[in-house]
Scaffold this active site. Structure first.
Site, PDB file in Angstrom:
ATOM      1  N   HIS A   1      12.791 -11.716  72.450  1.00  0.00           N
ATOM      2  CA  HIS A   1      14.199 -11.938  72.126  1.00  0.00           C
ATOM      3  C   HIS A   1      14.999 -10.760  72.660  1.00  0.00           C
ATOM      4  CE1 HIS A   1      13.312 -14.777  68.485  1.00  0.00           C
ATOM      5  NE2 HIS A   1      12.539 -15.045  69.537  1.00  0.00           N
TER       6      HIS A   1
ATOM      7  N   GLU B   1      17.044  -8.651  71.396  1.00  0.00           N
ATOM      8  CA  GLU B   1      17.007  -7.423  70.592  1.00  0.00           C
ATOM      9  C   GLU B   1      15.674  -6.702  70.745  1.00  0.00           C
ATOM     10  OE1 GLU B   1      19.434 -10.613  68.403  1.00  0.00           O
ATOM     11  OE2 GLU B   1      17.526 -10.537  69.457  1.00  0.00           O
TER      12      GLU B   1
ATOM     13  N   CYS C   1      17.478 -12.928  64.435  1.00  0.00           N
ATOM     14  CA  CYS C   1      16.572 -13.684  63.575  1.00  0.00           C
ATOM     15  C   CYS C   1      15.826 -12.689  62.673  1.00  0.00           C
ATOM     16  CB  CYS C   1      15.587 -14.487  64.423  1.00  0.00           C
ATOM     17  SG  CYS C   1      14.380 -13.465  65.302  1.00  0.00           S
TER      18      CYS C   1
ATOM     19  N   CYS D   1      13.726 -10.088  64.651  1.00  0.00           N
ATOM     20  CA  CYS D   1      14.539  -9.064  65.318  1.00  0.00           C
ATOM     21  C   CYS D   1      15.221  -8.141  64.312  1.00  0.00           C
ATOM     22  CB  CYS D   1      15.563  -9.722  66.231  1.00  0.00           C
ATOM     23  SG  CYS D   1      14.793 -10.582  67.622  1.00  0.00           S
TER      24      CYS D   1
END
Length: 158
Positions: free
Chosen positions: A54, A56, A93, A96
């Protein structure tokens, strides 16, 4: 010092667009320290075939490796990235968000929230709920360039 969140979120949007062009969901992040960008990342889940890639986590991983310092164990210090701000085009999420906690990120600036995007796959998740469970002191700012962040994300869904 006045912080111009729109400048840094614009850079995160550039990262999101890079991810979209590579065939990924369009999410971008930048990490800032002392008024300057120290790392950038975008979602590479599909292009890298890595479910953890992801935006992040890509930025945090890259910066952590580049810094080359030991990562403090949980509860033993403020974290490797204390004093850093993470800008992300879509709400982090749970994976993250907790990576931000473990890294010691001090502030997270969010463009579009899951609830605002009406992403039912995330239920009634909100990052503040996760942070409350962790007892981490992370400042959350949201709604920065929300419309633009949502538009880029939605464009990658089709």
């Amino acid at each position: 010092m006045v912080i111009d969140h729109t400048t840094f979120m614009t850079l995160a949007l550039e990262e999101a667009e890079l991810g979209r062009r590579e065939g990924n969901l369009a999410v971008g992040s930048v990490i800032v320290r002392d008024g300057g960008v120290v790392e950038r990342g975008h979602n590479t889940v599909d292009s890298a075939r890595d479910v953890t890639a992801h935006a992040e986590t890509v930025a945090i991983r890259t910066l952590s490796i580049r810094l080359g310092r030991p990562i403090p164990r949980p509860g033993t210090g403020p974290g490797l990235l204390a004093g850093h701000t993470l800008y992300t085009t879509v709400e982090p999420c749970a994976m993250c968000a907790y990576a931000c906690c473990l890294a010691g990120i001090s502030t997270i600036v969010i463009g579009a929230r899951f609830s605002w995007l009406q992403l039912t796959s995330h239920g009634d998740y909100a990052i503040e709920r996760l942070l409350a469970l962790t007892a981490r002191d992370v400042t959350i700012v949201s709604g920065v360039l929300q419309e633009q962040c949502a538009a880029v994300y939605r464009a990658s869904l089709t």
